[in-house]
Design a protein around this motif. Structure first.
Motif, PDB file in Angstrom:
ATOM      1  N   GLY A  63       0.776  -1.238   0.000  1.00 27.16           N
ATOM      2  CA  GLY A  63       0.000   0.000   0.000  1.00 27.16           C
ATOM      3  C   GLY A  63       0.808   1.288   0.000  1.00 27.16           C
ATOM      4  O   GLY A  63       0.240   2.390  -0.028  1.00 27.16           O
ATOM      5  N   PHE A  64       2.135   1.178   0.042  1.00 29.22           N
ATOM      6  CA  PHE A  64       2.963   2.387   0.021  1.00 29.22           C
ATOM      7  C   PHE A  64       2.997   2.984  -1.385  1.00 29.22           C
ATOM      8  O   PHE A  64       3.029   2.258  -2.377  1.00 29.22           O
ATOM      9  N   LEU A  65       3.011   4.301  -1.446  1.00 29.32           N
ATOM     10  CA  LEU A  65       3.147   5.015  -2.709  1.00 29.32           C
ATOM     11  C   LEU A  65       4.581   5.529  -2.836  1.00 29.32           C
ATOM     12  O   LEU A  65       5.294   5.638  -1.839  1.00 29.32           O
ATOM     13  N   ILE A  66       4.993   5.833  -4.053  1.00 23.87           N
ATOM     14  CA  ILE A  66       6.353   6.331  -4.275  1.00 23.87           C
ATOM     15  C   ILE A  66       6.298   7.749  -4.819  1.00 23.87           C
ATOM     16  O   ILE A  66       5.530   8.056  -5.727  1.00 23.87           O
ATOM     17  N   VAL A  67       7.110   8.624  -4.239  1.00 28.65           N
ATOM     18  CA  VAL A  67       7.288   9.963  -4.779  1.00 28.65           C
ATOM     19  C   VAL A  67       8.787  10.153  -5.025  1.00 28.65           C
ATOM     20  O   VAL A  67       9.614   9.820  -4.167  1.00 28.65           O
ATOM     21  N   GLU A  68       9.132  10.661  -6.192  1.00 31.64           N
ATOM     22  CA  GLU A  68      10.533  10.814  -6.557  1.00 31.64           C
ATOM     23  C   GLU A  68      11.044  12.217  -6.197  1.00 31.64           C
ATOM     24  O   GLU A  68      10.291  13.188  -6.173  1.00 31.64           O
ATOM     25  N   GLU A  69      12.336  12.292  -5.950  1.00 31.60           N
ATOM     26  CA  GLU A  69      12.960  13.585  -5.650  1.00 31.60           C
ATOM     27  C   GLU A  69      12.700  14.605  -6.758  1.00 31.60           C
ATOM     28  O   GLU A  69      12.375  15.769  -6.471  1.00 31.60           O
ATOM     29  N   GLU A  70      12.872  14.166  -8.001  1.00 32.46           N
ATOM     30  CA  GLU A  70      12.706  15.085  -9.124  1.00 32.46           C
ATOM     31  C   GLU A  70      11.297  15.667  -9.181  1.00 32.46           C
ATOM     32  O   GLU A  70      11.107  16.832  -9.553  1.00 32.46           O
ATOM     33  N   GLU A  71      10.304  14.844  -8.822  1.00 30.85           N
ATOM     34  CA  GLU A  71       8.924  15.336  -8.809  1.00 30.85           C
ATOM     35  C   GLU A  71       8.764  16.463  -7.791  1.00 30.85           C
ATOM     36  O   GLU A  71       8.094  17.466  -8.041  1.00 30.85           O
ATOM     37  N   ILE A  72       9.378  16.289  -6.627  1.00 28.70           N
ATOM     38  CA  ILE A  72       9.283  17.306  -5.572  1.00 28.70           C
ATOM     39  C   ILE A  72      10.039  18.565  -5.981  1.00 28.70           C
ATOM     40  O   ILE A  72       9.532  19.688  -5.852  1.00 28.70           O
ATOM     41  N   LEU A  73      11.243  18.389  -6.502  1.00 24.25           N
ATOM     42  CA  LEU A  73      12.069  19.533  -6.886  1.00 24.25           C
ATOM     43  C   LEU A  73      11.442  20.337  -8.023  1.00 24.25           C
ATOM     44  O   LEU A  73      11.580  21.562  -8.078  1.00 24.25           O
ATOM     45  N   ASN A  74      10.750  19.638  -8.916  1.00 24.69           N
ATOM     46  CA  ASN A  74      10.122  20.310 -10.077  1.00 24.69           C
ATOM     47  C   ASN A  74       8.650  20.636  -9.855  1.00 24.69           C
ATOM     48  O   ASN A  74       7.939  20.989 -10.800  1.00 24.69           O
ATOM     49  N   GLN A  75       8.204  20.511  -8.596  1.00 26.87           N
ATOM     50  CA  GLN A  75       6.819  20.834  -8.219  1.00 26.87           C
ATOM     51  C   GLN A  75       5.802  20.033  -9.027  1.00 26.87           C
ATOM     52  O   GLN A  75       4.740  20.536  -9.396  1.00 26.87           O
ATOM     53  N   LYS A  76       6.135  18.784  -9.297  1.00 24.93           N
ATOM     54  CA  LYS A  76       5.231  17.910 -10.046  1.00 24.93           C
ATOM     55  C   LYS A  76       4.699  16.768  -9.172  1.00 24.93           C
ATOM     56  O   LYS A  76       4.134  15.806  -9.676  1.00 24.93           O
ATOM     57  N   ASP A  77       4.895  16.894  -7.882  1.00 21.53           N
ATOM     58  CA  ASP A  77       4.415  15.856  -6.966  1.00 21.53           C
ATOM     59  C   ASP A  77       2.941  16.058  -6.645  1.00 21.53           C
ATOM     60  O   ASP A  77       2.353  17.096  -6.963  1.00 21.53           O
ATOM     61  N   ASP A  78       2.373  15.051  -5.994  1.00 20.24           N
ATOM     62  CA  ASP A  78       0.947  15.067  -5.644  1.00 20.24           C
ATOM     63  C   ASP A  78       0.763  15.112  -4.130  1.00 20.24           C
ATOM     64  O   ASP A  78      -0.229  14.628  -3.598  1.00 20.24           O
ATOM     65  N   LEU A  79       1.716  15.683  -3.417  1.00 18.48           N
ATOM     66  CA  LEU A  79       1.681  15.659  -1.955  1.00 18.48           C
ATOM     67  C   LEU A  79       0.728  16.709  -1.401  1.00 18.48           C
ATOM     68  O   LEU A  79       0.709  17.861  -1.844  1.00 18.48           O
ATOM     69  N   ASN A  80      -0.055  16.276  -0.394  1.00 18.60           N
ATOM     70  CA  ASN A  80      -0.967  17.165   0.316  1.00 18.60           C
ATOM     71  C   ASN A  80      -0.548  17.285   1.777  1.00 18.60           C
ATOM     72  O   ASN A  80       0.236  16.474   2.281  1.00 18.60           O
TER      73      ASN A  80
END
Length: 289
Positions: free
Chosen positions: A56-73
């Protein structure tokens, strides 16, 4: 035919601790309807990561966070991988007000803290390791101006000012023999260089164990992720001693002809390699033979 395991192999406490952190978070946060992300690969083993995804764990990549393309709330959870991450990632996660659980290996954390402290004391930092490895990228991001070298030849060519003071830090999975050569050179040529040997103890005993085993067997299998630094170093050490050394991730990669004329088969595994993969490979070898 005899299968011989290295005296020290498989999961290190850093990997075990990271996986335990994930399971503890999952248990603690169950029924709270919060998404749980792992930052990149928790450890460098696809089998382990895929298993966590199934849980059930999801993955978020560093590049997504750095480029503001993540889905984090704001209500999400992020678990920092065993290798640690960039200072900028910590800052962004803090700004997003997500809940962070840090599974960074304590050896990595200690090197990072040493770097910060030594810079405060006026030391310039020389870092020995692979500048493209996530552990190294994460650690040096906490410094101001870090020079990174991977080979003795690079260190020999480095400009070191006799009027300044330097501190040498290392990647946790650095080849111990490589480090000894670099230490010897620096100690013989510079009195203003302080060397902080922080190679992980688990890494060292695994390297020594594979070196010993490679001399005793007809063939040696190194089991682990192809992008794992510590696994690759085990392979390199064995390959210099035993030409019949193979790096594999699973039993699917075994080839029958490798074992022709072999009586003693050696096995070691990287620090991120789970026991079940090792057992699967051992069973496949027994079937082949």
């Amino acid at each position: 035919m005899e299968i011989i395991r290295a005296k020290h192999m498989g999961f290190c406490f850093g990997v075990s601790g990271a996986i335990e952190t994930c399971h503890n978070v999952l248990k603690k946060e169950e029924n709270k309807n919060r998404r749980i992300f792992i930052l990149g690969m928790l450890v460098h083993n696809r089998y382990v990561v895929d298993k966590l995804k199934d849980e059930g764990f999801l993955i978020v990549e560093e590049e997504e966070i750095l480029n503001q393309k993540d889905d984090l709330n704001e209500n999400d959870i992020v678990i920092i991988r065993a290798h640690g991450t960039l200072k900028k990632i910590y800052n962004i996660l803090n700004e997003k007000r997500v809940k962070v659980y840090d599974a960074t290996c304590k050896f990595v954390t200690h090197i990072r803290e040493t770097l910060i402290e030594m810079e405060k004391q006026g030391y310039e930092i020389i870092f020995i390791g692979d500048k493209n490895h996530p552990e190294v990228k994460g650690i040096i991001s906490f410094g101001e101006n870090i020079r990174v070298y991977n080979e003795l030849e690079e260190v020999e060519k480095a400009e070191i000012d006799s009027n300044k003071k330097y501190c040498v830090l290392t990647q946790t999975t650095l080849n111990k023999k490589k480090l000894e050569k670099i230490k010897s050179f620096l100690e013989n040529h510079y009195s203003n260089v302080k060397i902080s040997d922080k190679v992980c103890g688990a890494t060292q005993v695994r390297q020594e164990a594979v070196e010993e085993l490679a001399k005793e067997v007809d063939i040696l299998l190194v089991i682990g992720g192809k992008n794992s630094s510590n696994t690759k170093k085990l392979y390199d050490i064995s390959k210099t001693i035993n030409e019949k050394t193979y790096l594999i991730e699973s039993e699917k990669e075994l080839e029958k002809n490798w074992f022709d004329g072999c009586e003693k088969i050696g096995i070691t595994a990287g620090a991120s390699t789970p026991e079940e993969i090792v057992i699967n490979i051992e069973n496949k070898i027994r079937g082949i033979n």
